[in-house]
Design an enzyme around this catalytic site. Structure first.
Site, PDB file in Angstrom:
ATOM      1  N   ASP A  59       0.879  -1.175   0.000  1.00  0.00           N
ATOM      2  CA  ASP A  59       0.000   0.000   0.000  1.00  0.00           C
ATOM      3  C   ASP A  59       0.914   1.221   0.000  1.00  0.00           C
ATOM      4  OD1 ASP A  59      -1.559   2.226   0.654  1.00  0.00           O
ATOM      5  OD2 ASP A  59      -2.910   1.055   1.921  1.00  0.00           O
ATOM      6  N   ASN A  86       2.865   2.898 -10.587  1.00  0.00           N
ATOM      7  CA  ASN A  86       1.589   2.964 -11.319  1.00  0.00           C
ATOM      8  C   ASN A  86       0.397   3.294 -10.422  1.00  0.00           C
ATOM      9  OD1 ASN A  86      -0.439   2.041 -13.525  1.00  0.00           O
ATOM     10  ND2 ASN A  86      -0.890   0.712 -11.774  1.00  0.00           N
ATOM     11  N   SER A 140      -0.170  11.582 -16.342  1.00  0.00           N
ATOM     12  CA  SER A 140      -1.320  11.768 -17.224  1.00  0.00           C
ATOM     13  C   SER A 140      -1.114  13.037 -18.046  1.00  0.00           C
ATOM     14  CB  SER A 140      -2.587  11.912 -16.383  1.00  0.00           C
ATOM     15  OG  SER A 140      -3.648  12.373 -17.180  1.00  0.00           O
ATOM     16  N   TYR A 163      -6.860  15.587  -8.955  1.00  0.00           N
ATOM     17  CA  TYR A 163      -6.072  14.625  -9.745  1.00  0.00           C
ATOM     18  C   TYR A 163      -4.985  15.322 -10.540  1.00  0.00           C
ATOM     19  CZ  TYR A 163      -5.116  10.921 -13.135  1.00  0.00           C
ATOM     20  OH  TYR A 163      -4.498   9.978 -13.916  1.00  0.00           O
ATOM     21  N   LYS A 167      -0.841  15.004 -10.245  1.00  0.00           N
ATOM     22  CA  LYS A 167      -0.010  14.459 -11.327  1.00  0.00           C
ATOM     23  C   LYS A 167       0.963  15.518 -11.861  1.00  0.00           C
ATOM     24  CE  LYS A 167      -1.685  10.182 -11.705  1.00  0.00           C
ATOM     25  NZ  LYS A 167      -0.907   8.945 -11.562  1.00  0.00           N
TER      26      LYS A 167
END
Ligand SMILES: NC(=O)c1ccc[n+]([C@@H]2O[C@H](COP(=O)([O-])OP(=O)(O)OC[C@H]3O[C@@H](n4cnc5c(N)ncnc54)[C@H](OP(=O)(O)O)[C@@H]3O)[C@@H](O)[C@H]2O)c1
Length: 202
Positions: A59, A86, A140, A163, A167
């Site tokens: 984790d 990932n 991303s 998000y 990123k």
């Protein structure tokens, strides 16, 4: 045989990355925060003849879990060639820069940024033993500052404060990490994988 660790590899992009590396002759440590899900993913790969793989409980938000994974893998190998960071979460939608709270930001950053830092720092010693070490941070294109500042970009209106900021921070961490390792044989990259259902083999 080269060895790779992939975080969040029990499904989707992480799982397909495991499949691809196995098909290229790697031994894969398949990270999963839920060990049973990791073992089930390993069984799916073994069922199609890809057997150089084992599940590792990991984790990325839990320092003890990362340390345990480091100890487990360290008891099996004295070097690692590839780390694929990932594991990631999107934080749920909608997410607005005016409405999302600090706790929501912390949760997403804990996985998408601090998780990558934790795992990288715990495994860097094993990676340094490889002659061709590679670190791949799964990012991303939706976190590109350039694209998201361009009103003509087709996804300009697809804003996701939690998000995308996590990123974008990961991208900067990747650049800094590559700089720190520039005089070594490491290659450090951020990648964007768009996974569509039609891309997943049945
Ligand atoms: N899908 C896309 O089109 C796309 C596009 C660009 C970038 N990405 C990035 O690609 C990566 C994988 O995306 P995906 O679509 O495959 O996502 P996904 O289907 O949601 O899978 C995410 C994986 O990360 C794991 N994970 C989440 N939190 C974790 C934690 N704290 N510790 C360890 N593992 C954890 C999940 O485990 P559980 O199964 O236990 O939840 C799962 O295995 C992410 O970093 C994502 O941001 C995806």
């Amino acid at each position: 045989m080269k060895k790779a660790l992939i975080t969040g590899a029990n499904k989707d992009i992480g799982f397909e990355t495991a499949r691809a590396l196995l098909q290229h002759g790697y031994y894969v440590y398949l990270g999963s925060r839920n060990l049973e899900n990791g073992k089930a993913a390993v069984e799916k790969l073994k069922a199609v003849g890809l057997d150089q793989v084992e599940a590792i409980m990991l984790d990325v938000t839990d320092e003890q879990s990362v340390q345990n994974a480091r100890e487990t893998i360290g008891s099996k190998t004295d070097m690692l060639d590839v780390l694929v960071n990932n594991a990631g979460i999107n934080g749920g939608f909608p997410q607005s820069s005016l409405e999302a709270g600090i706790e929501q930001y912390k949760k997403v950053f804990d996985t998408n940024l601090y998780g990558v830092i934790r795992v990288t720092q715990f495994f860097i010693d094993l990676l340094k033993k490889s002659t061709e070490p590679r670190i791949v941070n799964v990012s991303s294109s939706g976190s590109s500052l350039t694209l998201h500042s361009d009103p003509t970009w087709k996804y300009y209106s697809h804003k996701a404060a939690l998000y995308q900021s996590s990123k974008a921070a990961l991208n900067m961490y990747t650049i800094d990490l590559a700089y720190q390792l520039k005089d070594t044989s490491f290659k450090v990259n951020a990648v964007c994988n768009i996974l569509l259902p039609s891309m997943v083999p049945s």
